[in-house]
Design an enzyme around this catalytic site. Structure first.
Site, PDB file in Angstrom:
ATOM      1  CD  GLU A  14     -25.813  26.855  14.916  1.00 37.22           C
ATOM      2  OE1 GLU A  14     -25.310  25.801  15.365  1.00 37.22           O
ATOM      3  OE2 GLU A  14     -26.586  26.880  13.952  1.00 37.22           O
ATOM      4  NE  ARG A  26     -23.403  22.870   9.119  1.00 36.47           N
ATOM      5  CZ  ARG A  26     -24.015  21.767   9.529  1.00 36.47           C
ATOM      6  NH1 ARG A  26     -25.333  21.763   9.652  1.00 36.47           N
ATOM      7  NH2 ARG A  26     -23.339  20.671   9.787  1.00 36.47           N
ATOM      8  CG  HIS A  67     -27.707  23.007  14.970  1.00 38.05           C
ATOM      9  ND1 HIS A  67     -26.581  23.563  14.414  1.00 38.05           N
ATOM     10  CD2 HIS A  67     -28.030  21.961  14.163  1.00 38.05           C
ATOM     11  CE1 HIS A  67     -26.232  22.882  13.331  1.00 38.05           C
ATOM     12  NE2 HIS A  67     -27.105  21.901  13.161  1.00 38.05           N
TER      13      HIS A  67
END
Length: 324
Positions: free
Chosen positions: A266, A237, A285
Site C-alpha cells: 500500500e 490486512r 484502505h
C-alpha cells in the site's frame, strides 16, 4: 516537570490541548531514522509516543530507552514488534473499538459494490456507454438471502453479521478460533471450518489481523474451493491473501469477483493487474475513513496514552500482562 511525549501525527487543536495538559509534547513529522538522528535527546527522554504509521522495531526501540507506552491511532498493530515491546516492558495501546461500525459499513458497501458491479457500471455511464436499455453484460448478482461466510468473528465480524442478517436476510456462516454463542443466537450463525465455509458461501469476507497464522491464509488452494459464483471481500490486512493467486483466480474466473480495501503493498502499485480487472473493486484502505470516526480514533488514542501513563488502563491494551 511533565513527562515527555512524541506526537507523530497531527491532531485537532482540542485533542492536542488535552495532551499538553498532561505531557510535554513535541510533534515530529515521522519516526524515521533521519528524524531520530536530528533529535537524539528528544527521543532518548520520551516516555510515550502517539501516532500512526512507521515501523516500531528493535532499531527504533534502541533510540527510545525511556519509552513506557506506545499509543497507535489504529486498530491494527502489525507495524509493532510486540515481542520486543514485551521484552522491554513497553505497553502498547490501540483503538479497536471506536471503528467497528464504520468498518462494518465499508465491508457491506464492498459486498454491494462487487455484487452489483457499481464501480464498473458508473464508469461505463461516464464513458458514454449507456445509450439504450442495459443488456445482460451489465447485470450483477443479488445479495439478499445469499450466504455470507465471515472469517474472523470479532467486533467487526459481528457488526457485519448484524447488517447482513437483519438488513439483507443473509445466511451467516463463520470461522473463528472458537464457536461464538452470541453470533449463533442473534444471527442464527453457524460455525464452519475454513474449507467448508469457502465451499458453501456466496460471499467470503475476511476480517482478520495479520499474524504468522493468518499470513496468506487465502491462497490458490483456498480460492479453488470457493464457488465460481462467489465473491471474496477483504477488510482485514492485505497479506492475509496471496495477491498473485487472487489475481490469477479473477483472471481465470475461478471466482466471480473481489472487493478489496487492503493490499499486500500500500498504496497499490499503479501497474497492479487488480486495477485493470473489471471484476475487482479496489479501495484505498478507507475502512475507518470517515471524518467522524477518524476524530474518534484520535481521541481514543489520546485517552489511551493518558490512561496508560497514569496507571488507569481499562481497555485497548495489546499486552495487558505488562500492567502492574
Amino acid at each position: 516537570m511533565k513527562p515527555a511525549v512524541i506526537l507523530y501525527k497531527s491532531l485537532p487543536e482540542d485533542l492536542l490541548a488535552r495532551l499538553n495538559e498532561h505531557f510535554d509534547v513535541t510533534e515530529v513529522e515521522s519516526l524515521d531514522a533521519g528524524v531520530r538522528e536530528k533529535h537524539p535527546e528528544l527521543f532518548s527522554k520520551a516516555v510515550g509516543i502517539i501516532g500512526s504509521g512507521g515501523k516500531i522495531d528493535n532499531d527504533f526501540l534502541d533510540s527510545v530507552p525511556s519509552l513506557k507506552v506506545a499509543s497507535t491511532i489504529s486498530a491494527g498493530y502489525d507495524q509493532f514488534d510486540v515481542d520486543q515491546l514485551n521484552a522491554r516492558n513497553i505497553i502498547l495501546m490501540h483503538t479497536p473499538t471506536v471503528l467497528t461500525e464504520t468498518v462494518a459499513d465499508t465491508l457491506m458497501a464492498l459486498i454491494l459494490a462487487s455484487a452489483r458491479r457499481i464501480v464498473e457500471s458508473a464508469e461505463r455511464v461516464k464513458a458514454g456507454e449507456w445509450r439504450e436499455s442495459i443488456t445482460p453484460d451489465w447485470f450483477g448478482v443479488d445479495v439478499h438471502h445469499k450466504t455470507l461466510g465471515i472469517v474472523g468473528m470479532g467486533r467487526i465480524g459481528m457488526a457485519l453479521a448484524k447488517r447482513a442478517h437483519a438488513g439483507f436476510g443473509m445466511n451467516i456462516l463463520y470461522n473463528a478460533r472458537k464457536q461464538h454463542a452470541e453470533a449463533d443466537k442473534q444471527y442464527d450463525a453457524q460455525y464452519r471450518d475454513l474449507d467448508s465455509l469457502l465451499a458453501e458461501s456466496d460471499f467470503v469476507c475476511l476480517v482478520l489481523p495479520l499474524t504468522d497464522e493468518t499470513y496468506h491464509i487465502i491462497g490458490r488452494e483456498q480460492l479453488a474451493k470457493m464457488k465460481s459464483s462467489a465473491i471474496l471481500i477483504n477488510g482485514g490486512r492485505g497479506s492475509i491473501i496471496d495477491e498473485p493467486a487472487l489475481i490469477e483466480a479473477l483472471e481465470n474466473q475461478t471466482i466471480l469477483g473481489a472487493g478489496l480495501d487492503v493490499f499486500e503493498q500500500e498504496p497499490l502499485p499503479v501497474d497492479s493487474p487488480l486495477l485493470r480487472l473489471t471484476n475487482a473493486v479496489a479501495l484505498p484502505h478507507i475502512g475507518s475513513a470517515t471524518a467522524e470516526n477518524r476524530y474518534n480514533m484520535m481521541a481514543d488514542g489520546v485517552n489511551n496514552l493518558i490512561t496508560a501513563l497514569t496507571g488507569r488502563i481499562e481497555k485497548n491494551c495489546v499486552n495487558p500482562q505488562l500492567i502492574k
